[in-house]
Design a protein around this motif. Structure first.
Motif, PDB file in Angstrom:
ATOM      1  N   UNK A  23      32.767  40.383  44.028  1.00  0.00           N
ATOM      2  CA  UNK A  23      34.007  40.384  44.814  1.00  0.00           C
ATOM      3  C   UNK A  23      35.152  40.405  43.808  1.00  0.00           C
ATOM      4  N   UNK A  24      35.976  41.426  43.861  1.00  0.00           N
ATOM      5  CA  UNK A  24      36.994  41.631  42.835  1.00  0.00           C
ATOM      6  C   UNK A  24      38.419  41.454  43.355  1.00  0.00           C
ATOM      7  N   UNK A  25      38.602  40.660  44.379  1.00  0.00           N
ATOM      8  CA  UNK A  25      39.922  40.484  44.978  1.00  0.00           C
ATOM      9  C   UNK A  25      40.953  39.895  44.012  1.00  0.00           C
ATOM     10  N   UNK A  26      40.518  39.124  43.031  1.00  0.00           N
ATOM     11  CA  UNK A  26      41.441  38.490  42.089  1.00  0.00           C
ATOM     12  C   UNK A  26      41.249  39.023  40.674  1.00  0.00           C
ATOM     13  N   UNK A  27      40.750  40.228  40.569  1.00  0.00           N
ATOM     14  CA  UNK A  27      40.456  40.779  39.250  1.00  0.00           C
ATOM     15  C   UNK A  27      41.715  40.956  38.400  1.00  0.00           C
ATOM     16  N   UNK A  28      42.847  41.210  39.031  1.00  0.00           N
ATOM     17  CA  UNK A  28      44.092  41.354  38.262  1.00  0.00           C
ATOM     18  C   UNK A  28      44.473  40.050  37.569  1.00  0.00           C
ATOM     19  N   UNK A  29      43.883  38.936  38.005  1.00  0.00           N
ATOM     20  CA  UNK A  29      44.116  37.638  37.372  1.00  0.00           C
ATOM     21  C   UNK A  29      42.946  37.249  36.454  1.00  0.00           C
ATOM     22  N   UNK A  30      42.031  38.173  36.238  1.00  0.00           N
ATOM     23  CA  UNK A  30      40.902  37.935  35.344  1.00  0.00           C
ATOM     24  C   UNK A  30      39.715  37.258  35.992  1.00  0.00           C
ATOM     25  N   UNK A  31      39.700  37.175  37.330  1.00  0.00           N
ATOM     26  CA  UNK A  31      38.622  36.480  38.027  1.00  0.00           C
ATOM     27  C   UNK A  31      37.887  37.409  38.982  1.00  0.00           C
ATOM     28  N   UNK A  32      36.606  37.137  39.131  1.00  0.00           N
ATOM     29  CA  UNK A  32      35.798  37.795  40.155  1.00  0.00           C
ATOM     30  C   UNK A  32      34.829  36.762  40.693  1.00  0.00           C
ATOM     31  N   UNK A  33      34.222  37.065  41.834  1.00  0.00           N
ATOM     32  CA  UNK A  33      33.316  36.109  42.457  1.00  0.00           C
ATOM     33  C   UNK A  33      31.946  36.719  42.697  1.00  0.00           C
ATOM     34  N   UNK A  34      30.939  35.865  42.611  1.00  0.00           N
ATOM     35  CA  UNK A  34      29.571  36.254  42.899  1.00  0.00           C
ATOM     36  C   UNK A  34      29.194  35.607  44.230  1.00  0.00           C
ATOM     37  N   UNK A  58      39.524  35.118  24.240  1.00  0.00           N
ATOM     38  CA  UNK A  58      38.380  34.357  23.735  1.00  0.00           C
ATOM     39  C   UNK A  58      37.081  35.128  23.965  1.00  0.00           C
ATOM     40  N   UNK A  59      36.957  35.772  25.106  1.00  0.00           N
ATOM     41  CA  UNK A  59      35.713  36.454  25.469  1.00  0.00           C
ATOM     42  C   UNK A  59      35.587  37.838  24.834  1.00  0.00           C
ATOM     43  N   UNK A  60      36.623  38.329  24.234  1.00  0.00           N
ATOM     44  CA  UNK A  60      36.656  39.650  23.589  1.00  0.00           C
ATOM     45  C   UNK A  60      36.537  40.808  24.576  1.00  0.00           C
ATOM     46  N   UNK A  61      36.653  40.535  25.850  1.00  0.00           N
ATOM     47  CA  UNK A  61      36.740  41.582  26.856  1.00  0.00           C
ATOM     48  C   UNK A  61      37.447  40.994  28.070  1.00  0.00           C
ATOM     49  N   UNK A  62      38.011  41.854  28.867  1.00  0.00           N
ATOM     50  CA  UNK A  62      38.739  41.408  30.045  1.00  0.00           C
ATOM     51  C   UNK A  62      37.786  41.262  31.228  1.00  0.00           C
ATOM     52  N   UNK A  63      38.275  40.629  32.257  1.00  0.00           N
ATOM     53  CA  UNK A  63      37.492  40.527  33.482  1.00  0.00           C
ATOM     54  C   UNK A  63      37.153  41.891  34.035  1.00  0.00           C
ATOM     55  N   UNK A  64      38.107  42.803  33.989  1.00  0.00           N
ATOM     56  CA  UNK A  64      37.879  44.165  34.485  1.00  0.00           C
ATOM     57  C   UNK A  64      36.795  44.865  33.672  1.00  0.00           C
ATOM     58  N   UNK A  85      34.158  33.449  38.528  1.00  0.00           N
ATOM     59  CA  UNK A  85      34.095  33.604  37.077  1.00  0.00           C
ATOM     60  C   UNK A  85      35.473  34.072  36.619  1.00  0.00           C
ATOM     61  N   UNK A  86      36.098  33.270  35.765  1.00  0.00           N
ATOM     62  CA  UNK A  86      37.390  33.630  35.191  1.00  0.00           C
ATOM     63  C   UNK A  86      37.170  33.923  33.716  1.00  0.00           C
ATOM     64  N   UNK A  87      37.656  35.078  33.288  1.00  0.00           N
ATOM     65  CA  UNK A  87      37.456  35.517  31.904  1.00  0.00           C
ATOM     66  C   UNK A  87      38.771  35.397  31.150  1.00  0.00           C
ATOM     67  N   UNK A  88      38.746  34.640  30.071  1.00  0.00           N
ATOM     68  CA  UNK A  88      39.895  34.532  29.174  1.00  0.00           C
ATOM     69  C   UNK A  88      39.715  35.613  28.113  1.00  0.00           C
TER      70      UNK A  88
END
Length: 125
Positions: free
Chosen positions: A92-103, A70-76, A64-67
């Motif tokens: 899984x938050x390994x790429x959270x600094x890039x706005x992505x996390x995994x389920x 547009x989404x009005x909140x960050x991935x974090x 899941x990548x959060x823009x």
């Protein structure tokens, strides 16, 4: 240290269960569940959901990548809301600094994927 009969029986049961697993069937079920979740998340504002496969093992996840604009909140922020959700949803938050996390579907029980989708829709609308 001595091992008791309970420990021996527990080890045997664990070994029998491991040997009885149908890993190919489990991988197919995970892939289907991941695809279903990605489709359900399509169209949420500011969210890109896609199925990714582990490069080493046959494990499917939804990334899941959060823009944020547009989404009005960050991935974090979204991950924080999921962790505070009742019941808590861990990702899984390994790429959270890039706005992505995994389920990851390996530990989900029946009905939990639907709860995750409902929570994501709640926080992203």
């Amino acid at each position: 240290m001595k091992i008791g009969k309970e420990g021996i029986v527990g080890a045997l049961v664990a070994l029998q269960r491991a040997l009885a697993r149908d890993e190919a069937r489990e991988a197919e079920a995970q892939a289907a569940a991941a695809q279903s979740m990605a489709v359900q998340l399509t169209g949420l504002p500011g969210v890109i959901a896609r199925v990714v496969t582990d490069p080493v093992r046959p494990i499917s996840r939804v990334r899941v990548t959060v823009e944020a604009g547009v989404a009005r909140l960050t991935g974090r922020e979204l991950v924080g809301k999921l962790e505070a959700h009742d019941p808590s949803i861990r990702t899984r938050t390994h790429a959270l600094e890039h706005g992505s996390f995994e389920i990851d579907f390996r530990t989900l029980r029946d009905g939990e994927a639907e709860q995750i989708v409902a929570a994501l829709k709640q926080y992203l609308k």
